[in-house]
Design an enzyme around this catalytic site. Structure first.
Site, short mmCIF file in Angstrom:
data_model
loop_
_atom_site.label_atom_id
_atom_site.label_comp_id
_atom_site.label_asym_id
_atom_site.label_seq_id
_atom_site.Cartn_x
_atom_site.Cartn_y
_atom_site.Cartn_z
N CYS A 1 0.82 -1.23 0.00
CA CYS A 1 0.00 0.00 0.00
C CYS A 1 0.85 1.27 0.00
CB CYS A 1 -0.94 0.00 1.19
SG CYS A 1 -1.95 -1.48 1.25
N HIS B 1 -3.56 6.81 2.62
CA HIS B 1 -3.91 5.50 2.06
C HIS B 1 -5.31 5.14 2.57
CE1 HIS B 1 -4.05 1.50 0.74
NE2 HIS B 1 -3.98 0.97 1.95
N ASN C 1 -10.06 -0.51 -0.53
CA ASN C 1 -8.59 -0.44 -0.45
C ASN C 1 -8.00 -1.00 -1.75
OD1 ASN C 1 -5.88 -0.86 0.11
ND2 ASN C 1 -6.21 -1.84 2.09
O1 UT7 Z 1 -3.88 -1.68 3.55
C1 UT7 Z 1 -3.09 -1.53 4.69
C2 UT7 Z 1 -3.19 -2.62 5.64
N1 UT7 Z 1 -4.53 -2.95 6.04
C3 UT7 Z 1 -5.05 -2.43 7.13
O2 UT7 Z 1 -4.47 -1.56 7.74
C4 UT7 Z 1 -6.37 -2.98 7.61
C5 UT7 Z 1 -6.46 -2.78 9.08
N2 UT7 Z 1 -7.57 -3.43 9.72
C6 UT7 Z 1 -8.86 -3.09 9.59
O3 UT7 Z 1 -9.20 -2.25 8.81
C7 UT7 Z 1 -9.88 -3.73 10.53
O4 UT7 Z 1 -9.19 -4.48 11.51
C8 UT7 Z 1 -10.91 -4.65 9.81
C9 UT7 Z 1 -11.89 -3.82 9.00
C10 UT7 Z 1 -10.19 -5.64 8.91
C11 UT7 Z 1 -11.72 -5.44 10.83
O5 UT7 Z 1 -12.36 -4.54 11.74
P1 UT7 Z 1 -12.26 -4.78 13.31
O6 UT7 Z 1 -13.07 -3.75 13.95
O7 UT7 Z 1 -10.80 -4.84 13.65
O8 UT7 Z 1 -12.97 -6.18 13.48
P2 UT7 Z 1 -12.39 -7.54 14.07
O9 UT7 Z 1 -11.41 -8.15 13.13
O10 UT7 Z 1 -11.96 -7.31 15.49
O11 UT7 Z 1 -13.69 -8.43 14.09
C12 UT7 Z 1 -14.81 -8.09 14.91
C13 UT7 Z 1 -15.92 -9.06 14.63
C14 UT7 Z 1 -15.47 -10.53 14.66
O12 UT7 Z 1 -16.50 -11.29 15.26
P3 UT7 Z 1 -16.42 -11.78 16.79
O13 UT7 Z 1 -15.17 -12.60 16.86
O14 UT7 Z 1 -16.34 -10.51 17.58
O15 UT7 Z 1 -17.68 -12.54 16.96
C15 UT7 Z 1 -15.35 -10.89 13.21
O16 UT7 Z 1 -15.52 -12.26 12.98
O17 UT7 Z 1 -16.45 -8.85 13.31
C16 UT7 Z 1 -16.47 -10.09 12.61
N3 UT7 Z 1 -16.29 -9.81 11.19
C17 UT7 Z 1 -17.31 -9.55 10.35
N4 UT7 Z 1 -18.65 -9.50 10.55
C18 UT7 Z 1 -19.42 -9.20 9.49
C19 UT7 Z 1 -15.12 -9.75 10.48
N5 UT7 Z 1 -15.38 -9.44 9.20
C20 UT7 Z 1 -16.74 -9.33 9.09
C21 UT7 Z 1 -17.59 -9.04 8.02
N6 UT7 Z 1 -18.91 -8.95 8.26
N7 UT7 Z 1 -17.15 -8.78 6.78
#
Ligand code: UT7
Length: 325
Positions: A113, A252, A282
């Site tokens: 990125c 980004h 992204n």
């Molecule tokens: O490009 C440069 C590098 N990339 C980044 O910098 C990305 C950085 N990370 C992020 O943007 C975020 O961490 C994400 C958008 C990927 C995820 O958001 P989050 O708030 O960190 O969510 P999480 O991974 O902690 O997941 C929270 C919950 C989980 O469920 P439980 O375990 O709490 O029951 C996931 O399984 O959300 C669930 N989950 C979803 N639910 C519905 C994960 N993806 C989805 C989804 N739809 N698509």
């Protein structure tokens, strides 16, 4: 010291739109989750057979037109991509041929990125040293080709697209500072394990879905906020400027919440942040340059403005650049 600046910009987004509603039919997700957690509403995807160089060439043609230059005026092409047309030759070689830019030394760089910022910095050095006069710096990705469409943790995040910038010597303004960083101890946070020399393509690699993006989003999220804020401060200091001097930030576009948390750390109001994540998701190396192109074309950047580019991604790699427009 020569002043080097961006004299033309272009972008290309493929036609096909994939909305959050479409994704609801593919994996267990919801428009509400995607919108509140990421800020993404839709993203663009290539048509079958459309590759990274196809998008790159269209963005480059627009940038050349904007710069009022012809393909033969270009003597350097750098394509930043993590989704090349093929493992080799470089995607930049396909771009050179399709553009008819016969005079251009052409190569790819892989810095995820932050790829556009790495490529911009390399091109700036070459022009400053007098090796080349006009460089085409492209960020282009077909992330849909490495996205696991069964993994809701990642498939909602990415999109395809390309942006291009022409770099040349300028009379006023130009790049005031650049800053790049790397932390190779965290390669395991975001990577594609299969398809390279570590795990060549095999029946086993395919069955383990190793040729798709794997990501530990939560850990990356926290690092992205801290590192992007500190990269911005380092680049500003190198330019003898402060946050209050910035007219527009082009970050980004990985996650709206990352961008807003970074802006808060820097004490910047949201009016000074350019966003296109809602429309495209992204697009890795294509995100910053596409956003810069749109910001200029929408009149959000005027002559004399101070613009900060700031990116972070897999590697980990990051970069920031201060430009006087
Ligand atoms: O490009 C440069 C590098 N990339 C980044 O910098 C990305 C950085 N990370 C992020 O943007 C975020 O961490 C994400 C958008 C990927 C995820 O958001 P989050 O708030 O960190 O969510 P999480 O991974 O902690 O997941 C929270 C919950 C989980 O469920 P439980 O375990 O709490 O029951 C996931 O399984 O959300 C669930 N989950 C979803 N639910 C519905 C994960 N993806 C989805 C989804 N739809 N698509």
């Amino acid at each position: 010291m020569k002043k080097i600046g961006i004299i033309g910009l272009g972008k290309f987004l493929p036609k096909k739109v994939l909305t959050n509603a479409d994704l609801e039919k593919m994996v267990d997700t919801s428009d509400e989750w995607i919108t509140t957690r990421t800020g993404i509403k839709k993203r663009r995807l290539v048509a079958k057979g459309e590759a990274t160089s196809d998008l790159a060439v269209k963005a480059a043609e627009e940038a050349l037109k904007d710069a009022k230059l012809k393909p033969l005026d270009i003597d350097l092409i750098i394509v930043a991509t993590i989704t090349p047309d093929m493992p080799f030759p470089a995607t930049a070689c396909f771009v050179q041929e399709k553009l008819g830019a016969k005079n251009a030394v052409s190569f790819d760089i892989s810095a995820a990125c932050a790829g556009f910022l790495y490529a911009l910095t390399i091109a700036q050095q070459f022009i400053a040293r007098g090796n080349y006069r006009n460089a085409l710096v492209i960020g282009a990705e077909v992330l849909s080709s490495v996205t696991d469409w069964q993994d809701r943790n990642t498939c909602v995040l990415f999109g395809d697209g390309a942006g291009a910038a022409v770099l040349s010597e300028v009379k006023s303004g130009g790049i005031l500072s650049t800053y790049l960083g790397t932390d190779g101890s965290k390669t395991g946070l975001l990577f594609i394990p299969g398809g390279g020399s570590r795990n060549p393509v095999s029946r086993e690699s395919m069955s383990h879905r190793m040729h798709y993006i794997k990501m530990q989003g939560n850990e990356l999220f926290k690092l992205a906020v801290t590192i992007m804020a500190s990269a911005a401060q380092t680049a500003l200091k190198a330019a003898n400027l402060e946050c209050k001097d910035i007219d527009l930030v082009i970050p980004h576009q990985a996650n709206m919440r990352i961008i807003m948390a970074m802006a808060k750390k820097l004490g910047l109001p949201k009016e000074k942040i350019y966003l296109n994540i809602d429309r495209y998701g992204n697009m890795s190396s294509a995100s910053t340059v596409t956003a810069l192109c749109e910001a200029v074309k929408e009149g959000r950047i005027q002559k004399g403005d101070i613009v900060l580019l700031d990116a972070f991604g897999a590697g980990l790699v990051w970069g920031a650049c201060v430009i006087k427009w």
